[in-house]
Design a protein around this motif. Structure first.
Motif, short mmCIF file in Angstrom:
data_model
loop_
_atom_site.label_atom_id
_atom_site.label_comp_id
_atom_site.label_asym_id
_atom_site.label_seq_id
_atom_site.Cartn_x
_atom_site.Cartn_y
_atom_site.Cartn_z
N ALA A 1 0.86 -1.18 0.00
CA ALA A 1 0.00 0.00 0.00
C ALA A 1 0.90 1.23 0.00
N SER A 2 0.45 2.31 -0.62
CA SER A 2 1.30 3.48 -0.78
C SER A 2 1.79 4.03 0.55
N TYR A 3 0.92 4.02 1.56
CA TYR A 3 1.35 4.55 2.85
C TYR A 3 2.41 3.65 3.48
N GLN A 4 2.35 2.34 3.19
CA GLN A 4 3.36 1.42 3.72
C GLN A 4 4.72 1.69 3.07
N ALA A 5 4.73 1.87 1.76
CA ALA A 5 5.99 2.17 1.07
C ALA A 5 6.59 3.47 1.60
N ALA A 6 5.75 4.47 1.83
CA ALA A 6 6.22 5.74 2.37
C ALA A 6 6.80 5.55 3.77
N ASN A 7 6.15 4.72 4.58
CA ASN A 7 6.64 4.44 5.93
C ASN A 7 8.00 3.75 5.88
N LEU A 8 8.15 2.79 4.99
CA LEU A 8 9.44 2.10 4.83
C LEU A 8 10.52 3.07 4.37
N ALA A 9 10.16 3.97 3.46
CA ALA A 9 11.13 4.93 2.96
C ALA A 9 11.65 5.83 4.08
N GLN A 10 10.78 6.20 4.98
CA GLN A 10 11.20 7.05 6.09
C GLN A 10 12.11 6.33 7.07
N ARG A 11 12.18 5.02 6.97
CA ARG A 11 13.11 4.22 7.77
C ARG A 11 14.34 3.81 6.95
N GLY A 12 14.41 4.31 5.73
CA GLY A 12 15.56 4.01 4.89
C GLY A 12 15.59 2.59 4.38
N LEU A 13 14.42 1.98 4.16
CA LEU A 13 14.36 0.56 3.84
C LEU A 13 13.97 0.27 2.39
N VAL A 14 13.65 1.29 1.60
CA VAL A 14 13.39 1.07 0.18
C VAL A 14 14.19 2.05 -0.65
N GLU A 15 14.45 1.65 -1.89
CA GLU A 15 15.22 2.48 -2.81
C GLU A 15 14.42 3.72 -3.22
N GLU A 16 15.17 4.76 -3.60
CA GLU A 16 14.58 5.98 -4.13
C GLU A 16 15.00 6.13 -5.59
N PHE A 17 14.13 6.75 -6.41
CA PHE A 17 14.37 6.78 -7.85
C PHE A 17 14.13 8.17 -8.42
N THR A 18 14.67 8.38 -9.60
CA THR A 18 14.35 9.55 -10.41
C THR A 18 13.39 9.10 -11.51
N GLU A 19 12.84 10.06 -12.22
CA GLU A 19 11.95 9.73 -13.33
C GLU A 19 12.70 8.98 -14.43
N ALA A 20 13.99 9.22 -14.55
CA ALA A 20 14.78 8.51 -15.55
C ALA A 20 14.88 7.02 -15.23
N ASP A 21 14.84 6.67 -13.94
CA ASP A 21 14.85 5.26 -13.55
C ASP A 21 13.54 4.57 -13.90
N LEU A 22 12.47 5.32 -13.87
CA LEU A 22 11.13 4.76 -14.05
C LEU A 22 10.42 5.45 -15.21
N PRO A 23 10.90 5.30 -16.43
CA PRO A 23 10.30 6.00 -17.57
C PRO A 23 8.83 5.67 -17.79
N SER A 24 8.41 4.47 -17.41
CA SER A 24 7.00 4.10 -17.62
C SER A 24 6.05 4.88 -16.72
N ILE A 25 6.58 5.58 -15.72
CA ILE A 25 5.72 6.32 -14.80
C ILE A 25 5.04 7.49 -15.52
N GLN A 26 5.54 7.84 -16.71
CA GLN A 26 4.92 8.94 -17.46
C GLN A 26 3.45 8.66 -17.78
N HIS A 27 3.05 7.40 -17.76
CA HIS A 27 1.67 7.04 -18.09
C HIS A 27 0.74 7.19 -16.88
N ILE A 28 1.31 7.54 -15.73
CA ILE A 28 0.52 7.64 -14.50
C ILE A 28 0.45 9.10 -14.07
N PRO A 29 -0.74 9.66 -13.83
CA PRO A 29 -0.84 11.06 -13.39
C PRO A 29 -0.02 11.30 -12.12
#
Length: 352
Positions: free
Chosen positions: A88-116
Motif C-alpha cells: 500500500a502506498s502509505y506502507q511504502a512511504a513508511n518504509l522509505a522514512q526508515r531508509g528501507l526502500v530504494e529511491e528513484f528519479t523519473e529517468a529510472d522509471l520512464p514508464s511512470i509517465q503514463h501515471i498522473p
C-alpha cells in the motif's frame, strides 16, 4: 469472526512490528523475487505480471506469498529476501522514512509517465519511492437484503443511530491512514490536518458492533447478514459478487471516496536492482493492467482502456472512478503513522 464492541480495542500492531518468517527464496543476480500477499492476489501477480515478464525478458521471476510484504522488509533489517515488493502506498512511504526502500528519479522509471503525478509517491526531496501500479477505491459495502445503496448516499449515514450495532469497521492500523484521513477531508481537513475527522470517526465507531480482522471475515459478516454495512474495498466486493454473493454490493457516496493505491518498491540492500527496475517498468504495460483489472485491481495508468464489460461491472467509467475518488499524499500520512494509530485507538476507546 465477529467481536463485541467491548473487544474492539485490542491493541493494533503496526506494520513495522509484526513478526515474520522468511521464505527460502532470495533475490539473486538475474532474478526477480517479488513478495506479495497470498491467495488470489499472488495468483494474479503470477499470471498477469510475472509470467509475461519472464517470457518477454528471459529474467527468472518468482512471486513469493508472505503475510505482509512491507512487514517482511521491515523485519529483514537491511537484508531483504526479495528485490521487489507490492505495498500500500502509505506502507511504502513508511518504509522509505526508515531508509528501507530504494529511491528513484523519473529517468529510472520512464514508464511512470503514463501515471498522473497525483498518484506518484515521493519523499520530501521529491524522489520516487517506486512504481504506482494499481488501485481500489474505498466505498461503503452493504448487504442488499438489509439496506439499499440510497441508504448510504453520504458517508454521514454511517453516523445515523438507526445503524447502531449494524456497522463493522477495520482495525486501527487501517482506520488511521484510511478512514480518519477520509473523514478529515469530508469535514474541512486533509491528510495533514486530521483533527476535523475525529468526531466523525468517533460517531461511526459508536455504531460499530465489530472490528473486522481480515477481508474474508468482513465478507462473511456481510454475506451472512451479521452486519449491514462497512467501509470497504471495491475490488473485494467485485470478486465476491463474481463468486455468486450478489446480495453484497458497494456504493460510492456522493462526496466520493479514497483512491487506495499500491506501489511496487525495491527493498534497499536487495540484489539485482537492474532486473527489479526492468520489472517495475514492464508492469505498466496496458495488457498487464487490463488483466489485473479483471481481478478487481484498477489501473492508475491513463493509457489503459478497460473492456466495456468491466466498466459496466464497475457501474461507472474509469474517468468517473478517478474523478470521484481522492488520492491523498501518502508520504504525509506515513510521517507520523504510529501516532495516528495511537490516536485512533484512543478514539475507539472513547466510543465503547
Amino acid at each position: 469472526m465477529t467481536m463485541h464492541r467491548r473487544s474492539m480495542i485490542a491493541g493494533a500492531a503496526t506494520l513495522l512490528q509484526a513478526p515474520f518468517a522468511f521464505t527460502r527464496a532470495r533475490a539473486a543476480e538475474g532474478k526477480v523475487v517479488m513478495a506479495s500477499w497470498g491467495g488470489g492476489g499472488a495468483r494474479m501477480w503470477r499470471d498477469s505480471f510475472a509470467a509475461p515478464f519472464q517470457q518477454a525478458s528471459g529474467i527468472e521471476t518468482t512471486v513469493v506469498e508472505v503475510p505482509d510484504p512491507a512487514a517482511a522488509v521491515a523485519a529483514a533489517q537491511g537484508r531483504p529476501q526479495h528485490n521487489v515488493i507490492v505495498a500500500a502506498s502509505y506502507q511504502a512511504a513508511n518504509l522509505a522514512q526508515r531508509g528501507l526502500v530504494e529511491e528513484f528519479t523519473e529517468a529510472d522509471l520512464p514508464s511512470i509517465q503514463h501515471i498522473p503525478q497525483q498518484y506518484w509517491i515521493r519523499n520530501a526531496e521529491g524522489k520516487l519511492l517506486g512504481m504506482p501500479i494499481y488501485f481500489i477505491y474505498y466505498g461503503i459495502a452493504f448487504n442488499e437484503s438489509m439496506a439499499k445503496a440510497a441508504d448510504f448516499d453520504t458517508w454521514n449515514a454511517l453516523k445515523e443511530r438507526k445503524w447502531r450495532d449494524q456497522i463493522s469497521i477495520t482495525r486501527p492500523l487501517f482506520l488511521a491512514p484510511y478512514d480518519l484521513t477520509l473523514y478529515a477531508k469530508l469535514n474541512g481537513g486533509d491528510e495533514a490536518n486530521i483533527r476535523p475527522g475525529i468526531p466523525m470517526l468517533e460517531a461511526v465507531a459508536k455504531n460499530a458492533i465489530s472490528v473486522y480482522t481480515s477481508m474474508a471475515s468482513l465478507q462473511q459478516q456481510l454475506s451472512r447478514g451479521e452486519v449491514t454495512a462497512a467501509p470497504f474495498y471495491s475490488g473485494q466486493i467485485q470478486m465476491l459478487r463474481r463468486a455468486g454473493q450478489t446480495d453484497v454490493n458497494i456504493t460510492l457516496p456522493r462526496e466520493g471516496g479514497l483512491v487506495l493505491s499500491y506501489v511496487l518498491s525495491i527493498p534497499k540492500g536487495s540484489q539485482d536492482r537492474a532486473a527489479a527496475l526492468s520489472y517495475l517498468n514492464a508492469c505498466i504495460a496496458p495488457e498487464k493492467q487490463v488483466s489485473a483489472a479483471e481481478s478487481g485491481y484498477l489501473p492508475l495508468a491513463t493509457n489503459v482502456t478497460l473492456p466495456n464489460a468491466l466498466e459496466r461491472e464497475l457501474g461507472m467509467s474509469m474517468a468517473d472512478v478517478r474523478a470521484r475518488n481522492w488520492s491523498p499524499n501518502w508520504y504525509t500520512i506515513a510521517t507520523d503513522l504510529e501516532q495516528r494509530i495511537r490516536l485512533v485507538e484512543q478514539i475507539l476507546d472513547r466510543a465503547r
